[in-house]
Design a protein around this motif. Sequence first.
Motif, PDB file in Angstrom:
ATOM      1  N   GLN A  41       0.841  -1.210   0.000  1.00 27.74           N
ATOM      2  CA  GLN A  41       0.000   0.000   0.000  1.00 27.74           C
ATOM      3  C   GLN A  41       0.857   1.233   0.000  1.00 27.74           C
ATOM      4  O   GLN A  41       1.917   1.257   0.621  1.00 27.74           O
ATOM      5  CB  GLN A  41      -0.908  -0.019   1.218  1.00 27.74           C
ATOM      6  CG  GLN A  41      -1.923  -1.157   1.190  1.00 27.74           C
ATOM      7  CD  GLN A  41      -2.807  -1.123   2.428  1.00 27.74           C
ATOM      8  OE1 GLN A  41      -2.580  -0.382   3.349  1.00 27.74           O
ATOM      9  NE2 GLN A  41      -3.831  -1.987   2.403  1.00 27.74           N
ATOM     10  N   LYS A  42       0.366   2.254  -0.670  1.00 23.95           N
ATOM     11  CA  LYS A  42       1.103   3.517  -0.724  1.00 23.95           C
ATOM     12  C   LYS A  42       0.694   4.397   0.468  1.00 23.95           C
ATOM     13  O   LYS A  42      -0.474   4.449   0.823  1.00 23.95           O
ATOM     14  CB  LYS A  42       0.823   4.247  -2.035  1.00 23.95           C
ATOM     15  CG  LYS A  42       1.313   3.488  -3.236  1.00 23.95           C
ATOM     16  CD  LYS A  42       1.024   4.231  -4.504  1.00 23.95           C
ATOM     17  CE  LYS A  42       1.503   3.425  -5.689  1.00 23.95           C
ATOM     18  NZ  LYS A  42       1.154   4.059  -6.938  1.00 23.95           N
ATOM     19  N   ARG A  43       1.662   5.073   1.020  1.00 21.44           N
ATOM     20  CA  ARG A  43       1.397   5.952   2.151  1.00 21.44           C
ATOM     21  C   ARG A  43       1.038   7.360   1.649  1.00 21.44           C
ATOM     22  O   ARG A  43       1.527   7.812   0.625  1.00 21.44           O
ATOM     23  CB  ARG A  43       2.630   6.082   3.031  1.00 21.44           C
ATOM     24  CG  ARG A  43       2.940   4.856   3.798  1.00 21.44           C
ATOM     25  CD  ARG A  43       4.092   5.194   4.687  1.00 21.44           C
ATOM     26  NE  ARG A  43       4.345   4.144   5.660  1.00 21.44           N
ATOM     27  CZ  ARG A  43       5.371   4.152   6.449  1.00 21.44           C
ATOM     28  NH1 ARG A  43       6.250   5.117   6.403  1.00 21.44           N
ATOM     29  NH2 ARG A  43       5.545   3.191   7.315  1.00 21.44           N
ATOM     30  N   ASN A  44       0.201   8.042   2.421  1.00 23.43           N
ATOM     31  CA  ASN A  44      -0.117   9.425   2.125  1.00 23.43           C
ATOM     32  C   ASN A  44       0.944  10.324   2.759  1.00 23.43           C
ATOM     33  O   ASN A  44       1.203  10.233   3.953  1.00 23.43           O
ATOM     34  CB  ASN A  44      -1.490   9.821   2.702  1.00 23.43           C
ATOM     35  CG  ASN A  44      -2.619   9.102   1.977  1.00 23.43           C
ATOM     36  OD1 ASN A  44      -2.442   8.740   0.819  1.00 23.43           O
ATOM     37  ND2 ASN A  44      -3.726   8.914   2.640  1.00 23.43           N
ATOM     38  N   PRO A  45       1.575  11.193   1.981  1.00 27.80           N
ATOM     39  CA  PRO A  45       2.595  12.079   2.581  1.00 27.80           C
ATOM     40  C   PRO A  45       1.915  13.235   3.307  1.00 27.80           C
ATOM     41  O   PRO A  45       1.625  14.268   2.729  1.00 27.80           O
ATOM     42  CB  PRO A  45       3.415  12.562   1.389  1.00 27.80           C
ATOM     43  CG  PRO A  45       2.496  12.430   0.212  1.00 27.80           C
ATOM     44  CD  PRO A  45       1.542  11.332   0.531  1.00 27.80           C
ATOM     45  N   ASP A  46       1.596  13.072   4.545  1.00 31.27           N
ATOM     46  CA  ASP A  46       0.938  14.136   5.335  1.00 31.27           C
ATOM     47  C   ASP A  46       1.938  14.973   6.062  1.00 31.27           C
ATOM     48  O   ASP A  46       2.861  14.662   6.628  1.00 31.27           O
ATOM     49  CB  ASP A  46      -0.039  13.542   6.345  1.00 31.27           C
ATOM     50  CG  ASP A  46      -1.261  12.963   5.642  1.00 31.27           C
ATOM     51  OD1 ASP A  46      -1.562  13.392   4.532  1.00 31.27           O
ATOM     52  OD2 ASP A  46      -1.870  12.071   6.253  1.00 31.27           O
TER      53      ASP A  46
END
Length: 151
Positions: free
Chosen positions: A146-151
């Motif tokens: 899964q790809k992470r959200n860059p927050d």
Amino acid sequence: MTSRGTPSRFLRSVLQNGVGRYVCQLKRVSIIFSKKAQSSLGVRDFVEEGVMDYARSNPGTVVYVSPQSRCVPKIVAEYLNGQVREEYVTSKTAPQISEILTKLTNQSGQDIIRIRKPFHTDSPSIQGQWHPFTNRPPCIGPITPQKRNPD
């Protein structure tokens, strides 16, 4: 024998042991020791203190105690399949002898060899071995991280 020169076999139980009830494969134990030798001191202590406890906890095993003059102290184990094992207990203590008897009781009498693989069947499936993705629909696609959200 394999190409490496060591004997091997597939994993199997002895006489389907455990399918119904468990049957201890050890049928007879002979404890042979000298009455006076220093090397038999631990065996004499075990005979005085622990042999009755062992016999009570293993009612399916016959225990023979035979003092002989001028002999090397040993334990001879005979199994249901006809195998005979000898363990020399020269200068061993009573707890060490108890551990040896427990080890002999838990064995099946077969030779200890390398196991080829942990699973074996006499009628193999043409589909191959099952795994969690065997019946996965192909439309879902491959599993990717899964790809992470860059927050």
